[in-house]
Design an enzyme around this catalytic site. Structure first.
Site, PDB file in Angstrom:
ATOM      1  CD  GLU A 102      26.847  14.899   8.804  1.00 17.71           C
ATOM      2  OE1 GLU A 102      27.463  15.112   7.741  1.00 17.71           O
ATOM      3  OE2 GLU A 102      25.977  15.675   9.249  1.00 17.71           O
ATOM      4  CB  CYS A 109      29.031  16.780  15.522  1.00 14.58           C
ATOM      5  SG  CYS A 109      27.720  17.013  16.734  1.00 14.58           S
ATOM      6  CG  HIS A 133      24.497  16.327  12.547  1.00 13.38           C
ATOM      7  ND1 HIS A 133      25.666  16.555  11.851  1.00 13.38           N
ATOM      8  CD2 HIS A 133      24.707  16.841  13.795  1.00 13.38           C
ATOM      9  CE1 HIS A 133      26.525  17.182  12.650  1.00 13.38           C
ATOM     10  NE2 HIS A 133      25.971  17.359  13.830  1.00 13.38           N
TER      11      HIS A 133
HETATM   12  N1  PCA Z   1      25.883  19.123  17.868  1.00 13.08           N
HETATM   13  C1  PCA Z   1      27.116  19.874  17.710  1.00 13.08           C
HETATM   14  C2  PCA Z   1      27.987  19.417  18.851  1.00 13.08           C
HETATM   15  C3  PCA Z   1      27.102  18.701  19.806  1.00 13.08           C
HETATM   16  C4  PCA Z   1      25.835  18.486  19.057  1.00 13.08           C
HETATM   17  O1  PCA Z   1      24.889  17.837  19.462  1.00 13.08           O
HETATM   18  C5  PCA Z   1      27.735  19.742  16.331  1.00 13.08           C
HETATM   19  O2  PCA Z   1      26.999  19.554  15.350  1.00 13.08           O
HETATM   20  O3  PCA Z   1      28.959  19.829  16.196  1.00 13.08           O
END
Ligand code: PCA
Length: 200
Positions: A78, A141, A163
């Site tokens: 990200e 997240c 991610h």
């Molecule tokens: N993914 C979610 C919240 C916790 C996770 O592992 C997200 O992408 O916001």
């Protein structure tokens, strides 16, 4: 160097979260860097508290948070966090904000300070699919990343967010089908990405 690496607990009816599975499996040291592993709750309010408490306790040189992103097919680095909470499902505390700020009246976004291009390149060189991403979404997240970058803004502490795709067991039977990645590859991707920080 000390690196704090976090993963989330399962949410949305899943029984595992590939981010914590990958973080948990990391070695305790990577190129002389001490790896501190931390599980965050998938909750808007508590995840920030748990993260900031751990940062105060360990004073890490870098913090890399990791989360699950169903639908992604590559390890995604990200680039920014936005000042928005807009959830399509409730978090694990039953909270489902719509069009709220992470921090009311504060800046709209923060850029990550982790060397995302070098990290994505290192993962790719290890033969694992990687990409850069311009949005961590508007769920927990993104909220954690915003809190992390706000806390480290103007300091030497590096902040980043990765991610990860679903693991095969989660993707099985999903309709429409969703991409997945082997857990070993996700762990190795994190290890290769963290290795870049030793040279940063
Ligand atoms: N993914 C979610 C919240 C916790 C996770 O592992 C997200 O992408 O916001």
């Amino acid at each position: 160097m000390k690196i704090l690496v976090t993963g989330f607990d399962p949410f949305g009816g899943e029984s595992i979260n590939p981010s914590w599975e990958a973080v948990k499996a990391l070695p305790d040291t990577i190129e002389n860097m001490e790896i501190i592993k931390l599980l965050l709750p998938t909750e808007f309010v508590n995840s920030e508290k748990v993260l900031l408490a751990a940062m105060a306790e360990h004073a890490p040189d870098a913090v890399i948070c990791c989360g699950q992103a169903a639908g992604r097919k590559a390890v995604s680095f990200e680039r920014l966090a936005i000042n928005l909470r807009d959830a399509s499902i409730a978090d694990n505390a039953g909270y489902k904000p719509t069009d709220e700020a992470v921090k009311a009246g504060e800046r709209e976004a923060y850029f990550v300070t982790a060397p995302v291009k070098a990290m994505a390149e290192a993962v790719k060189s290890a033969g694992i699919a990687s990409e850069l991403s311009l949005s961590a979404g508007a769920f927990v997240c993104n909220n954690v990343l915003y809190a992390l970058l706000r806390e480290t803004f103007g300091t030497e502490t590096i902040g980043g967010f990765v991610h990860l795709p679903l693991s095969p067991q989660q993707a099985e039977g999903k309709n429409p089908p969703l991409p997945f990645m082997e857990p070993e590859d996700m762990t190795r991707a994190l290890e290769e990405a963290i290795r870049v920080l030793a040279k940063a």
